[in-house]
Design a protein around this motif. Sequence first.
Motif, mmCIF file in Angstrom:
data_model
loop_
_atom_site.group_PDB
_atom_site.id
_atom_site.type_symbol
_atom_site.label_atom_id
_atom_site.label_comp_id
_atom_site.label_asym_id
_atom_site.label_seq_id
_atom_site.Cartn_x
_atom_site.Cartn_y
_atom_site.Cartn_z
ATOM 1 N N LYS A 1 58.621 24.552 39.131
ATOM 2 C CA LYS A 1 58.058 23.320 38.543
ATOM 3 C C LYS A 1 56.896 22.711 39.334
ATOM 4 N N LYS A 2 56.435 23.437 40.329
ATOM 5 C CA LYS A 2 55.278 22.940 41.091
ATOM 6 C C LYS A 2 53.994 23.274 40.335
ATOM 7 N N PRO A 3 52.928 22.500 40.573
ATOM 8 C CA PRO A 3 51.668 22.832 39.888
ATOM 9 C C PRO A 3 51.141 24.196 40.319
ATOM 10 N N VAL A 4 50.644 24.948 39.359
ATOM 11 C CA VAL A 4 50.052 26.252 39.648
ATOM 12 C C VAL A 4 48.613 26.016 40.100
ATOM 13 N N LEU A 5 48.186 26.744 41.106
ATOM 14 C CA LEU A 5 46.823 26.590 41.626
ATOM 15 C C LEU A 5 45.783 26.758 40.521
ATOM 16 N N GLU A 6 44.783 25.891 40.563
ATOM 17 C CA GLU A 6 43.752 25.925 39.526
ATOM 18 C C GLU A 6 42.995 27.252 39.517
ATOM 19 N N ALA A 7 42.773 27.795 40.709
ATOM 20 C CA ALA A 7 42.058 29.077 40.806
ATOM 21 C C ALA A 7 42.826 30.175 40.067
ATOM 22 N N ARG A 8 44.141 30.095 40.172
ATOM 23 C CA ARG A 8 44.990 31.083 39.491
ATOM 24 C C ARG A 8 44.906 30.918 37.976
ATOM 25 N N LEU A 9 44.909 29.671 37.524
ATOM 26 C CA LEU A 9 44.830 29.417 36.087
ATOM 27 C C LEU A 9 43.475 29.823 35.515
ATOM 28 N N LYS A 10 42.465 29.743 36.355
ATOM 29 C CA LYS A 10 41.132 30.174 35.899
ATOM 30 C C LYS A 10 41.124 31.675 35.673
ATOM 31 N N LEU A 11 41.830 32.361 36.568
ATOM 32 C CA LEU A 11 41.881 33.817 36.505
ATOM 33 C C LEU A 11 42.833 34.276 35.393
ATOM 34 N N ILE A 12 44.009 33.667 35.345
ATOM 35 C CA ILE A 12 45.030 34.027 34.344
ATOM 36 C C ILE A 12 45.452 32.744 33.625
ATOM 37 N N PRO A 13 44.729 32.348 32.586
ATOM 38 C CA PRO A 13 45.038 31.059 31.952
ATOM 39 C C PRO A 13 46.449 30.982 31.366
ATOM 40 N N GLU A 14 47.063 32.147 31.070
ATOM 41 C CA GLU A 14 48.396 32.108 30.463
ATOM 42 C C GLU A 14 49.516 32.210 31.517
ATOM 43 N N ALA A 15 49.149 32.140 32.810
ATOM 44 C CA ALA A 15 50.154 32.289 33.868
ATOM 45 C C ALA A 15 51.290 31.277 33.710
ATOM 46 N N SER A 16 52.531 31.764 33.758
ATOM 47 C CA SER A 16 53.694 30.881 33.609
ATOM 48 C C SER A 16 54.288 30.493 34.956
ATOM 49 N N PHE A 17 53.915 31.249 35.990
ATOM 50 C CA PHE A 17 54.523 31.018 37.294
ATOM 51 C C PHE A 17 53.452 30.867 38.365
ATOM 52 N N CYS A 18 53.812 30.175 39.445
ATOM 53 C CA CYS A 18 52.904 30.103 40.583
ATOM 54 C C CYS A 18 52.918 31.458 41.299
ATOM 55 N N ILE A 19 52.003 31.636 42.217
ATOM 56 C CA ILE A 19 51.889 32.944 42.881
ATOM 57 C C ILE A 19 53.184 33.308 43.610
ATOM 58 N N ASP A 20 53.772 32.343 44.307
ATOM 59 C CA ASP A 20 55.003 32.612 45.072
ATOM 60 C C ASP A 20 56.130 33.103 44.160
ATOM 61 N N CYS A 21 56.324 32.408 43.038
ATOM 62 C CA CYS A 21 57.409 32.791 42.129
ATOM 63 C C CYS A 21 57.113 34.136 41.469
ATOM 64 N N GLU A 22 55.855 34.337 41.098
ATOM 65 C CA GLU A 22 55.467 35.604 40.484
ATOM 66 C C GLU A 22 55.807 36.763 41.414
ATOM 67 N N LYS A 23 55.487 36.599 42.688
ATOM 68 C CA LYS A 23 55.767 37.641 43.690
ATOM 69 C C LYS A 23 57.262 37.883 43.780
ATOM 70 N N ARG A 24 58.020 36.807 43.804
ATOM 71 C CA ARG A 24 59.469 36.916 43.913
ATOM 72 C C ARG A 24 60.060 37.611 42.685
ATOM 73 N N LEU A 25 59.533 37.273 41.527
ATOM 74 C CA LEU A 25 60.062 37.842 40.287
ATOM 75 C C LEU A 25 59.735 39.329 40.150
ATOM 76 N N ARG A 26 58.647 39.727 40.776
ATOM 77 C CA ARG A 26 58.243 41.139 40.661
ATOM 78 C C ARG A 26 59.056 42.055 41.558
ATOM 79 N N LYS A 27 59.702 41.478 42.551
ATOM 80 C CA LYS A 27 60.469 42.305 43.496
ATOM 81 C C LYS A 27 61.654 42.974 42.820
#
Length: 112
Positions: free
Chosen positions: A86-112
Amino acid sequence: MLEQRKRLEVERRNNLDQIESLKKNDPFADPDHASDNAAVDTDVREQVGHDTIEAEIKDMKKRVEEIDNALKKINKNKYGYCERCKKPVLEARLKLIPEASFCIDCEKRLRK
Ligand SMILES: [Zn+2]
């Protein structure tokens, strides 16, 4: 926010257009396919082409779903927040992937 919505809508349309053109390129969509007595190697090639296109279409449909999800979040004013922590996703990330549902940390964790 408006800019992101526009981007998502453009992305969505692009994906849908690509799905349509991929479907047209599918050798199995060729009306002559069923009746042709092509050599075995042609059949194999068509099968591979068909499988590749199916896989690409599947990926794109998934992307469209993610985009739809992001658009829904914009409507609910929940866009830009990670769905997991529920933390805000970095703006730079949203610019790159506008449909991103997770922040970078959670995305990394989910991919493991
Ligand atoms: Zn997160």
